[in-house]
Design an enzyme around this catalytic site. Structure first.
Site, PDB file in Angstrom:
ATOM      1  N   ARG A  28       0.400  -7.091   7.803  1.00  0.00           N
ATOM      2  CA  ARG A  28      -0.232  -5.826   8.157  1.00  0.00           C
ATOM      3  C   ARG A  28      -1.705  -5.769   8.636  1.00  0.00           C
ATOM      4  NH1 ARG A  28       1.755  -5.512   2.650  1.00  0.00           N
ATOM      5  NH2 ARG A  28       2.763  -3.315   2.260  1.00  0.00           N
ATOM      6  N   ASP A  88       2.322   0.640  -4.163  1.00  0.00           N
ATOM      7  CA  ASP A  88       2.495  -1.064  -4.602  1.00  0.00           C
ATOM      8  C   ASP A  88       2.446  -0.405  -6.466  1.00  0.00           C
ATOM      9  OD1 ASP A  88       1.344  -2.694  -2.443  1.00  0.00           O
ATOM     10  OD2 ASP A  88       0.166  -0.874  -2.320  1.00  0.00           O
ATOM     11  N   ARG A  91       5.552   1.196  -7.042  1.00  0.00           N
ATOM     12  CA  ARG A  91       6.812   0.064  -7.362  1.00  0.00           C
ATOM     13  C   ARG A  91       6.489  -0.873  -7.656  1.00  0.00           C
ATOM     14  NH1 ARG A  91       5.877  -1.126  -0.776  1.00  0.00           N
ATOM     15  NH2 ARG A  91       7.666   0.369   0.031  1.00  0.00           N
ATOM     16  N   HIS A 115      -3.956  -3.484   0.080  1.00  0.00           N
ATOM     17  CA  HIS A 115      -2.314  -2.767  -0.211  1.00  0.00           C
ATOM     18  C   HIS A 115      -1.781  -3.936   1.034  1.00  0.00           C
ATOM     19  CE1 HIS A 115       1.418  -0.707   0.976  1.00  0.00           C
ATOM     20  NE2 HIS A 115       1.273  -0.599   2.369  1.00  0.00           N
TER      21      HIS A 115
END
Length: 243
Positions: A28, A88, A91, A115
């Site tokens: 990212r 996140d 999950r 993140h």
């Protein structure tokens, strides 16, 4: 051009999706300079015609782009929101629930911080109806690794992530439009939060029609606090390099 800009209109709110996609093998943070340049142009165009909306950022690296969007827009931080660690955390709860044979909606657990690779699992507060999870360290590490690396696995398999983040954004938008006051792990500007200031990170926040109404403090243990501060410092270094 390598990036896209769409506008979806619903009531008086406008939602924009833009940015270059994360490619296989790309982190990212690798996207930062590319998407920061794209965002500079987009935020200028948005703020020329709108001064009272809510900016909801999902493009990666989402925490840094949320911070730079806040700086550039001049809007209150409460109205510049990143998708943060909402996905996140979802999950994380799913994998814990699968391990325990319990509906994820009954799991109370948080992923906070970036993140991305420096995100932090808050195991010290994870529980089911106030009871301890009773997971050994190896199982905890496996669950966290699978949580953190899920996006990379999806990108390697089909080239991009789309459905899960769309559901996360839908949840945030529903909280705003419905004035729900829902607690969501979004990315927001922190000031003296477990020793962290002047950076956007994902933490539990109360979200309603005005954006982030309140930031909820988490009593982290010492190791979690150190990891959270390290996550903040990592992003601050990236922002400094960008500036």
């Amino acid at each position: 051009m390598g990036w896209r800009l769409f506008r979806l209109q619903r009531c008086r709110y406008h939602y924009y999706y833009s940015g270059a996609s994360q490619k296989p093998g790309e982190t990212r943070i690798d996207l930062l300079k590319k998407n920061a340049s794209i965002f500079k142009d987009i935020i200028e165009r948005i703020t020329e015609v709108n001064s009272h909306g809510i900016l909801l950022i999902a493009t990666n690296p989402v925490d840094i782009l949320s911070y730079t969007s806040w700086k550039q827009s001049g809007w209150p931080a409460s109205r510049v929101i990143g998708s943060g660690t909402l996905l996140d955390s979802a999950r994380f709860r799913y994998l814990i629930g699968k391990n325990k044979g319990i509906d994820p909606r009954s799991i109370h657990a948080h992923i906070i911080g970036e993140h991305g690779d420096s995100e932090v699992p808050v195991w010290s507060l994870a529980n089911v109806a106030g009871t301890d999870l009773e997971l050994d360290e190896e199982t905890q590490q496996d669950i966290f690794d699978r949580t953190k690396n899920a996006a990379y696995e999806i990108i390697n398999a089909k080239g991009a992530t789309s459905y899960a983040i769309a559901l996360a954004l839908d949840r945030i938008v529903a909280a705003i439009l419905g004035n729900e006051g829902s607690v969501l792990n979004v990315s927001t500007l922190l000031e003296d939060y477990n020793g962290v200031s002047d950076v956007y990170l994902g933490v539990p926040c109360v979200v309603d029609r005005n954006g982030v109404r309140e930031i909820l403090p988490l009593p982290l243990n010492e190791s979690e606090k150190v990891a959270f501060q390290a996550s903040a410092n990592k992003l601050k270094e990236q922002i400094a390099g960008l500036e």
